[in-house]
Enzyme design. Structure first.
Site, PDB file in Angstrom:
ATOM      1  N   HIS A  69      39.868  45.755  16.133  1.00 63.19           N
ATOM      2  CA  HIS A  69      39.542  44.335  15.609  1.00 63.19           C
ATOM      3  C   HIS A  69      39.155  43.527  16.770  1.00 63.19           C
ATOM      4  O   HIS A  69      39.650  43.542  17.747  1.00 63.19           O
ATOM      5  CB  HIS A  69      40.849  43.801  15.204  1.00 63.19           C
ATOM      6  CG  HIS A  69      40.757  42.400  14.644  1.00 63.19           C
ATOM      7  ND1 HIS A  69      40.141  42.258  13.318  1.00 63.19           N
ATOM      8  CD2 HIS A  69      40.746  41.266  15.104  1.00 63.19           C
ATOM      9  CE1 HIS A  69      40.012  41.053  12.957  1.00 63.19           C
ATOM     10  NE2 HIS A  69      40.483  40.385  14.079  1.00 63.19           N
TER      11      HIS A  69
ATOM     12  N   ASP B 254      47.762  35.343   3.518  1.00 60.41           N
ATOM     13  CA  ASP B 254      46.687  34.849   4.666  1.00 60.41           C
ATOM     14  C   ASP B 254      45.502  34.317   4.094  1.00 60.41           C
ATOM     15  O   ASP B 254      45.188  33.385   4.708  1.00 60.41           O
ATOM     16  CB  ASP B 254      46.402  36.088   5.560  1.00 60.41           C
ATOM     17  CG  ASP B 254      45.489  35.735   6.701  1.00 60.41           C
ATOM     18  OD1 ASP B 254      45.734  34.577   7.391  1.00 60.41           O
ATOM     19  OD2 ASP B 254      44.378  36.288   6.592  1.00 60.41           O
TER      20      ASP B 254
ATOM     21  N   ARG C  56      43.728  26.438   5.901  1.00 60.97           N
ATOM     22  CA  ARG C  56      43.742  25.960   7.353  1.00 60.97           C
ATOM     23  C   ARG C  56      42.304  25.437   7.756  1.00 60.97           C
ATOM     24  O   ARG C  56      41.931  24.528   8.694  1.00 60.97           O
ATOM     25  CB  ARG C  56      44.056  27.206   8.251  1.00 60.97           C
ATOM     26  CG  ARG C  56      45.567  27.075   8.235  1.00 60.97           C
ATOM     27  CD  ARG C  56      46.089  28.703   9.003  1.00 60.97           C
ATOM     28  NE  ARG C  56      45.396  28.764  10.320  1.00 60.97           N
ATOM     29  CZ  ARG C  56      45.214  29.896  10.850  1.00 60.97           C
ATOM     30  NH1 ARG C  56      45.097  31.165  10.157  1.00 60.97           N
ATOM     31  NH2 ARG C  56      44.677  30.170  12.010  1.00 60.97           N
TER      32      ARG C  56
ATOM     33  N   SER D 155      47.582  35.589  11.399  1.00 62.58           N
ATOM     34  CA  SER D 155      46.797  35.900  10.627  1.00 62.58           C
ATOM     35  C   SER D 155      46.031  37.156  10.702  1.00 62.58           C
ATOM     36  O   SER D 155      45.941  37.943   9.850  1.00 62.58           O
ATOM     37  CB  SER D 155      45.801  34.754  10.583  1.00 62.58           C
ATOM     38  OG  SER D 155      44.767  34.931   9.892  1.00 62.58           O
TER      39      SER D 155
ATOM     40  N   LYS E 219      46.666  41.219   8.602  1.00 64.16           N
ATOM     41  CA  LYS E 219      45.659  42.190   7.765  1.00 64.16           C
ATOM     42  C   LYS E 219      45.770  43.665   8.363  1.00 64.16           C
ATOM     43  O   LYS E 219      45.497  44.528   7.677  1.00 64.16           O
ATOM     44  CB  LYS E 219      44.338  41.539   7.919  1.00 64.16           C
ATOM     45  CG  LYS E 219      44.204  40.184   6.988  1.00 64.16           C
ATOM     46  CD  LYS E 219      42.819  39.479   7.257  1.00 64.16           C
ATOM     47  CE  LYS E 219      43.034  38.554   8.434  1.00 64.16           C
ATOM     48  NZ  LYS E 219      42.268  37.442   8.524  1.00 64.16           N
TER      49      LYS E 219
HETATM   50  N1  URA Z   1      40.415  35.233  12.088  1.00 67.41           N
HETATM   51  C1  URA Z   1      41.602  35.304  11.219  1.00 67.41           C
HETATM   52  O1  URA Z   1      41.549  36.282  10.532  1.00 67.41           O
HETATM   53  N2  URA Z   1      42.541  34.549  11.155  1.00 67.41           N
HETATM   54  C2  URA Z   1      42.418  33.301  12.181  1.00 67.41           C
HETATM   55  O2  URA Z   1      43.425  32.508  11.962  1.00 67.41           O
HETATM   56  C3  URA Z   1      41.505  33.023  13.012  1.00 67.41           C
HETATM   57  C4  URA Z   1      40.384  34.271  13.046  1.00 67.41           C
END
Ligand code: URA
Length: 435
Positions: A82, A161, A168, A183, A187
């Site tokens: 990621h 999320d 957010r 967050s 995932k």
């Molecule tokens: N990417 C995400 O998936 N979440 C965040 O809070 C910031 C960047």
């Protein structure tokens, strides 16, 4: 339990209990907790932070709010990677087939781009016919047969999320390390891989502007992953300059193909090798130095390119692009930006480069904007290069010439040209292992 008590507690910097965090995540996802109370709690978290335990509970609650991908039918240690997001970052296009060509299965779910950053799904979809909207069965079948599949997020992965991130985004509560870490990791945990390598970007084009902040975020995510039983590593890499020369979907695929052919820009190849070494090492292929050599040989032999071709074919993509990568961007008109003065490129604003590419049609201003696969920017000069007045700084590819001047302006402002050669800047700041 009452939401107001959680908000009051967090406002006073008191830690929340696991049941309280679950009550918040479950209640907000189900619609029982209104946005204004959720936003108040998020803002309190931004100011007073969260302990490691609270962050792990928040991650787990969000990961458990929807489906979890079960990769157990695929033999071997499944590795995911990621990136926290940057400009010109096309490493997934290189790493996924590279790891698979080394015998490490990769089942990767990627996202679309928004604003100045690109998304892997958009890049892959610049290949005519390439399908990223696969259902779970088709996705797993390709991983089993080819060894790698990169698709869009399917099913209902970490819906808590998704809902919280949308809130957010409009309440000024994105830039909190525990919120970002939980967050991202919710995932990744739901996506089911056994091992995860994080590329945490730092610099002008990244969320984290300094190596110190990037390191804090990386450590937090590595710890969360470890607490959830995953093998973890994080690499802190530079995003003061875009990675490679190409920004824009078709252009980035073409540049990734160059690296897969054993060529391509040195910075992109180097970051790819550092990340590949960690992915292969977590998958048990040896220590990182040995794994780097393995990755290097696999790139140079053409085996990784062949694996990308197989993945492309399995996902419906037109493999004639391998013979003619130019076809990925030749439908756009090309314009040049020339240097207003001579000297050295001392600094670049990567975010402004990404914004210029977006203006040309390569990125989305809003979630539902339509993107042009052929649009983007090729940077002819980057930080540390000498330039002469009138020399090409960049080439701009677009089908919306009315945006050209604005994009040129953004690009021009992104270059700082001075009389002295700048000190070289690190490309890789640190590697953090989850031992
Ligand atoms: N990417 C995400 O998936 N979440 C965040 O809070 C910031 C960047």
């Amino acid at each position: 339990m009452r939401m107001i008590d959680l908000i009051e507690k967090k406002k006073r910097a008191l830690p929340l209990r696991e049941e309280e965090i679950r009550y918040f995540v479950e209640g907000f996802t189900a619609g029982g907790i209104p946005d204004y109370q959720a936003a108040a709690l998020l803002m309190a978290i931004c100011f007073t932070g969260m302990t490691d335990r609270e962050t792990a509970w928040l991650t787990d609650a969000m990961a458990g709010s929807g489906d979890r991908v079960d990769l157990s039918a695929i033999p071997g240690i499944k590795v995911d990677k990621h990136s926290t997001g940057g400009v010109g970052d096309k490493t997934t296009l290189i790493l996924a087939p590279l790891a698979a060509a080394c015998g490490v299965p990769v089942a990767k779910m990627s996202g679309r781009g928004l604003g100045h950053t690109g998304g892997t799904v958009d890049k892959l979809e610049s290949i005519p016919g390439f399908r990223t909207d696969l259902d779970r069965r088709a996705f797993l079948k390709i991983v089993e047969t080819v060894g790698v599949c990169v698709a869009g997020q399917s099913g209902n992965l970490a819906p808590a999320d998704k809902k919280l991130y949308a809130l957010r985004d409009v309440t000024g509560t994105v830039d909190s390390i525990p919120l970002i870490a939980s967050s991202i990791m919710s995932k990744k945990i739901a996506a089911g891989a056994d091992a995860i390598v994080l590329d945490v970007k730092c610099g002008s084009g990244a969320f984290m502007k300094t190596p110190e902040d990037a390191t804090r975020l990386a450590r937090k995510m590595v710890d969360i992953g470890r607490a959830c039983g995953r093998r973890m590593a994080a690499v802190i890499t530079d995003m003061d300059r875009p990675l490679g020369h190409c920004i824009g979907n078709g252009l980035e695929v073409a540049e990734a193909l160059e690296v897969l052919e054993g060529k391509g820009p040195e910075d992109l190849r180097e970051v790819s090798l550092v990340l590949a070494a960690q992915m292969l090492s977590l998958a048990g292929k040896g220590d990182p130095a040995l794994c780097r050599q393995l990755a290097q040989n696999t790139l140079d032999s053409g085996a990784a390119l062949e694996k990308f071709r197989q993945m492309c074919q399995a996902q419906g993509g037109d493999v004639s692009v391998f013979a003619r990568p130019k076809s990925l961007y030749e439908k756009a008109e090309v314009y040049e930006l020339s240097a207003p003065m001579g000297g050295w490129v001392c600094r670049m604003d990567a975010e402004a480069c990404g914004r210029a590419s977006m203006l040309l049609g390569a990125g989305r201003e809003k979630k539902d904007s339509v993107i042009d696969p052929a649009a983007g920017v090729v940077l002819c000069c980057k930080t540390g290069d000498a330039v002469e007045r009138g020399q090409a700084l960049a080439r701009l590819y677009t089908n919306v010439p009315e945006r050209l001047e604005q994009a040129k302006q953004a690009l021009l402002e992104s270059y700082v040209i001075g009389p002295q050669k700048p000190e070289p800047q690190p490309l890789v700041y640190d590697v953090i292992l989850g031992l």
